[in-house]
Design an enzyme around this catalytic site. Structure first.
Site, PDB file in Angstrom:
ATOM      1  N   HIS A  66      69.395  64.620  22.087  1.00  0.00           N
ATOM      2  CA  HIS A  66      70.084  65.902  22.258  1.00  0.00           C
ATOM      3  C   HIS A  66      70.938  65.881  23.514  1.00  0.00           C
ATOM      4  O   HIS A  66      70.661  65.132  24.439  1.00  0.00           O
ATOM      5  CB  HIS A  66      69.071  67.049  22.417  1.00  0.00           C
ATOM      6  CG  HIS A  66      67.996  67.056  21.390  1.00  0.00           C
ATOM      7  ND1 HIS A  66      66.738  66.546  21.635  1.00  0.00           N
ATOM      8  CD2 HIS A  66      67.994  67.501  20.110  1.00  0.00           C
ATOM      9  CE1 HIS A  66      65.992  66.689  20.543  1.00  0.00           C
ATOM     10  NE2 HIS A  66      66.735  67.264  19.601  1.00  0.00           N
ATOM     11  N   HIS A  68      71.618  67.957  26.768  1.00  0.00           N
ATOM     12  CA  HIS A  68      70.895  68.950  27.572  1.00  0.00           C
ATOM     13  C   HIS A  68      71.856  69.608  28.559  1.00  0.00           C
ATOM     14  O   HIS A  68      72.926  69.088  28.845  1.00  0.00           O
ATOM     15  CB  HIS A  68      69.706  68.302  28.271  1.00  0.00           C
ATOM     16  CG  HIS A  68      68.554  68.059  27.339  1.00  0.00           C
ATOM     17  ND1 HIS A  68      67.376  68.744  27.425  1.00  0.00           N
ATOM     18  CD2 HIS A  68      68.424  67.212  26.293  1.00  0.00           C
ATOM     19  CE1 HIS A  68      66.550  68.335  26.476  1.00  0.00           C
ATOM     20  NE2 HIS A  68      67.167  67.392  25.773  1.00  0.00           N
ATOM     21  N   HIS A  84      68.162  72.330  25.824  1.00  0.00           N
ATOM     22  CA  HIS A  84      69.278  71.849  25.007  1.00  0.00           C
ATOM     23  C   HIS A  84      70.552  72.616  25.338  1.00  0.00           C
ATOM     24  O   HIS A  84      70.506  73.799  25.676  1.00  0.00           O
ATOM     25  CB  HIS A  84      68.978  72.031  23.519  1.00  0.00           C
ATOM     26  CG  HIS A  84      67.926  71.112  23.009  1.00  0.00           C
ATOM     27  ND1 HIS A  84      67.627  71.015  21.682  1.00  0.00           N
ATOM     28  CD2 HIS A  84      67.110  70.241  23.637  1.00  0.00           C
ATOM     29  CE1 HIS A  84      66.673  70.130  21.514  1.00  0.00           C
ATOM     30  NE2 HIS A  84      66.332  69.654  22.690  1.00  0.00           N
ATOM     31  N   HIS A  92      67.574  76.190  17.262  1.00  0.00           N
ATOM     32  CA  HIS A  92      67.571  74.730  17.239  1.00  0.00           C
ATOM     33  C   HIS A  92      67.488  74.208  15.810  1.00  0.00           C
ATOM     34  O   HIS A  92      66.846  74.805  14.963  1.00  0.00           O
ATOM     35  CB  HIS A  92      66.378  74.178  18.025  1.00  0.00           C
ATOM     36  CG  HIS A  92      66.193  72.706  17.801  1.00  0.00           C
ATOM     37  ND1 HIS A  92      67.008  71.773  18.385  1.00  0.00           N
ATOM     38  CD2 HIS A  92      65.357  72.031  17.000  1.00  0.00           C
ATOM     39  CE1 HIS A  92      66.644  70.577  17.970  1.00  0.00           C
ATOM     40  NE2 HIS A  92      65.643  70.705  17.132  1.00  0.00           N
ATOM     41  N   HIS A 101      72.031  74.174  17.743  1.00  0.00           N
ATOM     42  CA  HIS A 101      72.604  74.122  19.080  1.00  0.00           C
ATOM     43  C   HIS A 101      73.831  73.217  19.046  1.00  0.00           C
ATOM     44  O   HIS A 101      73.883  72.269  18.270  1.00  0.00           O
ATOM     45  CB  HIS A 101      71.612  73.500  20.074  1.00  0.00           C
ATOM     46  CG  HIS A 101      70.352  74.284  20.247  1.00  0.00           C
ATOM     47  ND1 HIS A 101      69.186  73.687  20.648  1.00  0.00           N
ATOM     48  CD2 HIS A 101      70.069  75.605  20.118  1.00  0.00           C
ATOM     49  CE1 HIS A 101      68.237  74.598  20.753  1.00  0.00           C
ATOM     50  NE2 HIS A 101      68.747  75.777  20.419  1.00  0.00           N
ATOM     51  N   ASP A 104      72.650  69.598  19.444  1.00  0.00           N
ATOM     52  CA  ASP A 104      71.732  68.965  18.491  1.00  0.00           C
ATOM     53  C   ASP A 104      72.418  67.797  17.796  1.00  0.00           C
ATOM     54  O   ASP A 104      73.548  67.920  17.314  1.00  0.00           O
ATOM     55  CB  ASP A 104      71.255  69.969  17.440  1.00  0.00           C
ATOM     56  CG  ASP A 104      70.257  70.985  17.981  1.00  0.00           C
ATOM     57  OD1 ASP A 104      69.740  70.772  19.098  1.00  0.00           O
ATOM     58  OD2 ASP A 104      69.995  71.979  17.285  1.00  0.00           O
ATOM     59  N   HIS A 145      64.228  61.282  23.095  1.00  0.00           N
ATOM     60  CA  HIS A 145      62.815  61.678  23.083  1.00  0.00           C
ATOM     61  C   HIS A 145      61.942  60.583  22.459  1.00  0.00           C
ATOM     62  O   HIS A 145      62.435  59.704  21.761  1.00  0.00           O
ATOM     63  CB  HIS A 145      62.657  62.984  22.320  1.00  0.00           C
ATOM     64  CG  HIS A 145      63.346  64.140  22.988  1.00  0.00           C
ATOM     65  ND1 HIS A 145      62.687  65.006  23.826  1.00  0.00           N
ATOM     66  CD2 HIS A 145      64.634  64.545  22.966  1.00  0.00           C
ATOM     67  CE1 HIS A 145      63.539  65.918  24.271  1.00  0.00           C
ATOM     68  NE2 HIS A 145      64.736  65.655  23.772  1.00  0.00           N
ATOM     69  N   ARG A 162      60.467  63.198  26.916  1.00  0.00           N
ATOM     70  CA  ARG A 162      61.814  62.700  27.206  1.00  0.00           C
ATOM     71  C   ARG A 162      61.656  61.298  27.790  1.00  0.00           C
ATOM     72  O   ARG A 162      61.044  61.127  28.837  1.00  0.00           O
ATOM     73  CB  ARG A 162      62.500  63.631  28.204  1.00  0.00           C
ATOM     74  CG  ARG A 162      62.620  65.058  27.680  1.00  0.00           C
ATOM     75  CD  ARG A 162      63.115  66.014  28.740  1.00  0.00           C
ATOM     76  NE  ARG A 162      63.119  67.392  28.230  1.00  0.00           N
ATOM     77  CZ  ARG A 162      63.792  68.383  28.777  1.00  0.00           C
ATOM     78  NH1 ARG A 162      64.519  68.176  29.871  1.00  0.00           N
ATOM     79  NH2 ARG A 162      63.743  69.585  28.246  1.00  0.00           N
TER      80      ARG A 162
END
Length: 189
Positions: A66, A68, A84, A92, A101, A104, A145, A162
């Site tokens: 993603h 951030h 995010h 999301h 998002h 995403d 992730h 993460r």
């Protein structure tokens, strides 16, 4: 008067255009231990921003990835990257009817060797100025992730810890390298 106006316009164009190479933009990708494990390259396209990810040292299998909200990759948990990137205030998930998002992305897959090489698109994002710019304010970051994003769970897809992070800023070029292991090779010398 005419020459003064031309001079002012020329100066403004020079100031706004100097030193701001926005596309392509390459950033170093780091793991939780602070080792450089790859690169993320962002390129402005007519349909959004293309995101190329090259990484090594990941666990084999799918990983959520993603954009951030902050350009801060402080390990080992990368919580400094914030939530995010969601400037349009949606839910999301790429499968969410009320989402997704702006930050995403589809999952990436790491091979059994731990290598990942993916090309993804952020259709609502831009590297130019604007609400959905990945470079607005100080910038943003890319976070990988430990597990896959399920595409629906709030607020982040239940994708686990993460494990890798890359800062997206206009200064990202400082840490540029085409070989993900280049920094590690220099450290071994």
């Amino acid at each position: 008067m005419k020459f003064v106006l031309i001079g002012v316009l020329t100066t403004l164009l020079t100031i706004t255009g100097c030193g701001e190479k926005r596309s392509p933009l390459e950033s170093a990708l780091y793991n939780q231990a602070g080792d450089r494990i790859g690169t993320v390259t962002l390129t402005e396209q007519p349909g959004g921003v293309e995101v190329k990810v090259k990484a090594e040292g990941l666990e084999a299998g799918p990983h959520g990835i993603h954009i951030h909200e902050f350009p801060k990759c402080e390990g080992p948990d990368f919580k400094s990257a914030g939530n995010h990137f969601n400037p349009t205030q949606k839910k999301h998930g790429l499968m969410n009817q009320k989402g997704a998002h702006v930050g995403d992305l589809p999952n990436i897959d790491a091979e059994s060797s731990g290598m990942a090489d993916a090309k993804l698109m952020l259709p609502e994002a831009t590297l130019k100025d604007g609400q959905t710019s990945l470079l607005r304010k100080e910038g943003t970051s890319v976070v990988i992730h430990s597990g896959p994003d399920d595409g629906m769970s709030q607020p982040a897809g239940d994708s686990g810890d993460r494990v890798a992070c890359a800062e997206i800023t206009l200064n990202s070029e400082k840490a540029k390298a085409s070989d993900p292991t280049e920094l590690n090779k220099k450290q071994e010398k």
